[in-house]
Design a protein around this motif. Sequence first.
Motif, PDB file in Angstrom:
ATOM      1  N   MET A  32      27.089  -2.480  -0.353  1.00  0.00           N
ATOM      2  CA  MET A  32      28.497  -2.127  -0.663  1.00  0.00           C
ATOM      3  C   MET A  32      29.105  -2.480  -2.189  1.00  0.00           C
ATOM      4  O   MET A  32      29.603  -1.625  -2.707  1.00  0.00           O
ATOM      5  N   LEU A  33      28.345  -3.531  -2.665  1.00  0.00           N
ATOM      6  CA  LEU A  33      28.992  -4.043  -3.855  1.00  0.00           C
ATOM      7  C   LEU A  33      28.198  -3.025  -4.916  1.00  0.00           C
ATOM      8  O   LEU A  33      28.986  -2.618  -5.913  1.00  0.00           O
ATOM      9  N   PHE A  34      26.996  -2.716  -4.854  1.00  0.00           N
ATOM     10  CA  PHE A  34      26.480  -1.827  -5.762  1.00  0.00           C
ATOM     11  C   PHE A  34      26.944  -0.440  -5.730  1.00  0.00           C
ATOM     12  O   PHE A  34      27.051   0.279  -6.762  1.00  0.00           O
ATOM     13  N   LYS A  35      27.277   0.138  -4.534  1.00  0.00           N
ATOM     14  CA  LYS A  35      27.909   1.426  -4.411  1.00  0.00           C
ATOM     15  C   LYS A  35      29.022   1.365  -5.130  1.00  0.00           C
ATOM     16  O   LYS A  35      29.197   2.420  -6.037  1.00  0.00           O
ATOM     17  N   THR A  79      36.384  -3.083  -9.282  1.00  0.00           N
ATOM     18  CA  THR A  79      34.883  -3.177  -9.830  1.00  0.00           C
ATOM     19  C   THR A  79      34.771  -4.407 -10.538  1.00  0.00           C
ATOM     20  O   THR A  79      33.663  -5.175 -10.589  1.00  0.00           O
ATOM     21  N   ASP A  80      35.967  -5.131 -11.250  1.00  0.00           N
ATOM     22  CA  ASP A  80      35.860  -6.309 -12.004  1.00  0.00           C
ATOM     23  C   ASP A  80      35.412  -7.475 -11.010  1.00  0.00           C
ATOM     24  O   ASP A  80      34.887  -8.442 -11.320  1.00  0.00           O
ATOM     25  N   ARG A  81      36.103  -7.477  -9.878  1.00  0.00           N
ATOM     26  CA  ARG A  81      35.961  -8.263  -8.767  1.00  0.00           C
ATOM     27  C   ARG A  81      34.260  -8.433  -8.148  1.00  0.00           C
ATOM     28  O   ARG A  81      33.813  -9.356  -8.017  1.00  0.00           O
ATOM     29  N   ILE A  82      34.016  -6.916  -8.118  1.00  0.00           N
ATOM     30  CA  ILE A  82      32.662  -6.979  -7.759  1.00  0.00           C
ATOM     31  C   ILE A  82      31.496  -7.526  -8.828  1.00  0.00           C
ATOM     32  O   ILE A  82      30.600  -8.333  -8.383  1.00  0.00           O
TER      33      ILE A  82
END
Length: 380
Positions: free
Chosen positions: A94-97, A107-110
């Motif tokens: 999920m994070l990379f997607k 995205t910054d949180r990811i």
Amino acid sequence: MLSEVEAKELLSFLTLDTRPDVKGQATEYILGLSGNRDGCRYLQTKPDFLKALVTLTTDPSIAIVKDCYHSLINLSADETMHQPLIKDSDFLPMLFKNLLDPEFMFTDRICTILTNLSRHVKTCKEVFKAMQEQEIGLAQIVDIFCTEGYNKQASLHYLGPLLSNLTQLPETRHFILDKERCVVQRLLPYTQYQASTIRRGGVIGTLRNCCFDHAHHEWLLSDAVDILPFLLLPLAGPEELSDEENEGLPVDLQYLPEDKQREEDPDIRKMLIETMILLTATKVGRQILKAKNVYAIMREFHNWEKEVHVATACEKLIQVLIGDEPEPGMENLLEVEIPEDVEVKLKDMDAKEQEQLEKDQEDLLNPDKSQQCAGIVRMM
């Protein structure tokens, strides 16, 4: 902490179908739990709560998604939470997607979560494996990092520390040091990226880790890469040098203006010095740094530096620059085999030196000044 009955009731609210106001209160409660050690330890025993947080990152409410990501940042800052998080088969994919989505607003949180998770080698390997399984290459990460405005809603600065963490792995170092890819050359300008200490420090950490691969030292210092000015310029100040000293320096370091400022972050200054120390581990590296008159810059830097741990690193570099060459067979300091008893003594000396440095720093600091752990990020 919650009783089993209360935990079960709270979990029932952490679903996509729950009323937004109730769901919002539930995610706020979890965020509060994630902000302290006891709360993290409690959530470590509740994998269903972790799974619910991941699921709710797809909620239509921006406020709820924000709470979930902030909770995941806090949890990922706790090393004991790394394995419970990556055990969720949906979490890393999920994070990379979403990381690759140029319109995703979190995205910054990811990037922050991935940076926290990759701090230690074991979970760093898991993060790298997930990248490969999602068919995300390091080339994509570097492209995103180097593309200004890739995501209009995110700065992507934390991709710098993520790259630095990934260079713990030989696969990443091999990619970055591939002479055909020119990755190092793309990263070098960010050593002076004034808009973000995070991005700047991440790139310098990446370069430092890559310099452990001593076989590439000559190439890194050659005209093909010319890494030295990028490491040295942030440490140079406005001090006036003699014409002879200036002429021995790389062109970019000669006759600097009176308003020249040094790198403001002490940890970054230390990493820059450590990178040059690594480059002096090989004979060719020592010869080039001596020939480029690095000593003149570091002499003035040492006179200016106030942070004890940075000054100590500087002294180690200066000792190499003004010292004699090692005896034959000892030219590559990264390959020298140290007897076990000597290694134990050296480690003991390093530990005592570090303890003294910390004591000296503590004496210099305001005792009421709060301190933060380096390398992790929490959200409250």
